[in-house]
Motif scaffolding. Structure first.
Motif, short mmCIF file in Angstrom:
data_model
loop_
_atom_site.label_atom_id
_atom_site.label_comp_id
_atom_site.label_asym_id
_atom_site.label_seq_id
_atom_site.Cartn_x
_atom_site.Cartn_y
_atom_site.Cartn_z
N ASN A 323 -6.09 3.16 -11.35
CA ASN A 323 -6.64 4.51 -11.25
C ASN A 323 -5.93 5.27 -10.12
O ASN A 323 -5.72 4.72 -9.05
CB ASN A 323 -8.14 4.49 -10.90
N LEU A 324 -5.58 6.51 -10.42
CA LEU A 324 -5.07 7.42 -9.38
C LEU A 324 -6.25 8.29 -8.97
O LEU A 324 -6.82 9.02 -9.80
CB LEU A 324 -3.93 8.28 -9.95
N ILE A 325 -6.64 8.19 -7.70
CA ILE A 325 -7.89 8.81 -7.26
C ILE A 325 -7.66 9.69 -6.03
O ILE A 325 -7.03 9.27 -5.07
CB ILE A 325 -8.92 7.70 -6.89
N ARG A 326 -8.18 10.91 -6.08
CA ARG A 326 -8.29 11.71 -4.86
C ARG A 326 -9.68 11.40 -4.32
O ARG A 326 -10.68 11.73 -4.91
CB ARG A 326 -8.17 13.22 -5.21
N TYR A 327 -9.74 10.66 -3.18
CA TYR A 327 -11.05 10.20 -2.69
C TYR A 327 -11.82 11.33 -2.07
O TYR A 327 -11.94 12.12 -1.66
CB TYR A 327 -10.92 9.03 -1.71
#
Ligand SMILES: CC(C)(COP(=O)(O)OP(=O)(O)OC[C@H]1O[C@@H](n2cnc3c(N)ncnc32)[C@H](O)[C@@H]1OP(=O)(O)O)[C@@H](O)C(=O)NCCC(=O)NCCS
Length: 327
Positions: A323-327
């Motif tokens: 997963n590519l996530i902007r936290y």
């Protein structure tokens, strides 16, 4: 508008089994385990603790940090390969009942160590299509219950624990699950397997051997697969979104073996420092490992809102996901 990680929680049993403890049980040594895997100890649940009990502790922490109640949850997805019961009821239903999540559906997701990364994408779909507001994804394992403690090839690798995430809708400028890779290569089904107890090799009046009822593994095959897919997944996400490794604050890999991560970091030419690792303390906790890692990063204050991170798992099936996530 997107889907964010609203909160993170994790729990591991207090009881610790060190490499030295293990060397009294099988023909191994602290030196071998450390140098081959990076693992120093693992947490092991008591005999009367099941996977759902471990998961509930992580779930309660995530609920508290999200400042919502169990009744607010629309769905509980539990990624596990060591469920409370073979077949049914699902571990997620047991958790739903004990939490009092009376408005939530619940199901287990079987994707082995990729389970949390799979679950994040499934939850994103439920929230994005408007049917759900709060989805809890838990990776939970009592791997000590499916290990052959006489097999030195596998018993030193694994541990117990759970990590829980609550996902919800996000507004402009907040976090987002930007993209995911959900993949499998079922031709590798024999690389990691529990041979007996399913429809292929059901229980009969004669008890299957302990070898057939517990985890078996072709370590070298899994190792080579893991290095390849970890490298490919990171590169694919970077390329697809026109990113460089400089844009990524953390890569949070499934915690199986530091040599796998080291090899992937070398191939990707990304510094090892960018890969968060805590497997020395926990061993491989399968579907729980990414959640436990994220929780530790959160608690240490090194996971910050706005950070761009990649989570990635690989495991039995064979499965792999990121997963590519902007936290
Ligand atoms: C399991 C693993 C650590 C083994 O490392 P390796 O470098 O492949 O091991 P090697 O081939 O050099 O060594 C194997 C030898 O060590 C021995 N060995 C295995 N476990 C041992 C242990 N705990 N202590 C001492 N010796 C051990 C084996 O019996 C074998 O001995 P032999 O050569 O006399 O037959 C590695 O293959 C691995 O991590 N694979 C991936 C496993 C994984 O991550 N699984 C979970 C995926 S979700």
């Amino acid at each position: 508008m997107g889907v964010k990680i609203l909160s993170i929680g994790a729990w591991t049993p207090n009881k610790i089994l060190t490499n030295d403890d293990l060397s009294k049980m099988v023909d191994t040594s602290d030196e071998w385990i450390r140098s081959k895997t990076g693992i120093c100890q693992r947490h092991i649940a008591d005999a009367d603790t099941a996977t759902s009990d471990i998961a509930i502790n992580a779930a309660k922490l995530a609920l508290e940090r999200a400042n919502i109640s169990a009744e607010d949850l629309d769905c509980i997805i539990v990624a596990t390969t060591s469920p409370d019961h073979h077949g049914f009821p699902s571990t997620s239903c047991i958790i739903q009942g004990k939490l009092g999540a009376v408005n939530a559906g619940a199901f287990d997701l079987v994707a082995a160590c990729s389970g949390l990364a799979y679950g994040i994408e499934v939850a994103r779909g439920f929230i994005n299509n408007g049917t759900m507001k709060y989805v809890m994804v838990i990776g939970a394992e009592k791997l000590s219950s499916i290990i052959n403690w006489n097999d030195r090839n596998t018993c030193c690798l694994f541990g117990d624990g759970a990590g829980a995430l609550i996902l919800s809708k996000s507004s402009e400028g907040e976090g987002d699950i930007i993209d995911s890779i959900i993949m499998a290569d079922g031709t590798g089904e024999d690389a990691l397997k529990i041979k007996a107890g399913g429809s292929r090799n059901p229980f009969t009046n004669e008890l299957p051997s302990i070898e057939d009822l517990t985890l078996s593994m072709d370590g070298q095959a899994v190792y080579n697969f893991a290095v390849r897919v970890n490298t490919e997944m990171v590169q694919q996400l970077l390329d697809k979104h026109n990113l460089t490794s400089e844009d990524i604050t953390w890569i949070v890999p499934h915690q199986a073996n530091y040599r796998i991560i080291k090899a992937a970091s070398k191939r990707l030419k990304i510094s090892e420092d960018k890969f968060f690792m805590n497997l020395a303390d926990y061993g491989n906790t399968s579907a729980a490992s990414i959640g436990i890692a994220l929780n530790e990063m959160y608690e240490k204050g090194i996971l910050k809102r706005g950070d761009l991170i990649i989570t990635m798992g690989f495991g039995a099936g064979l499965t792999y996901a990121a997963n590519l996530i902007r936290y």
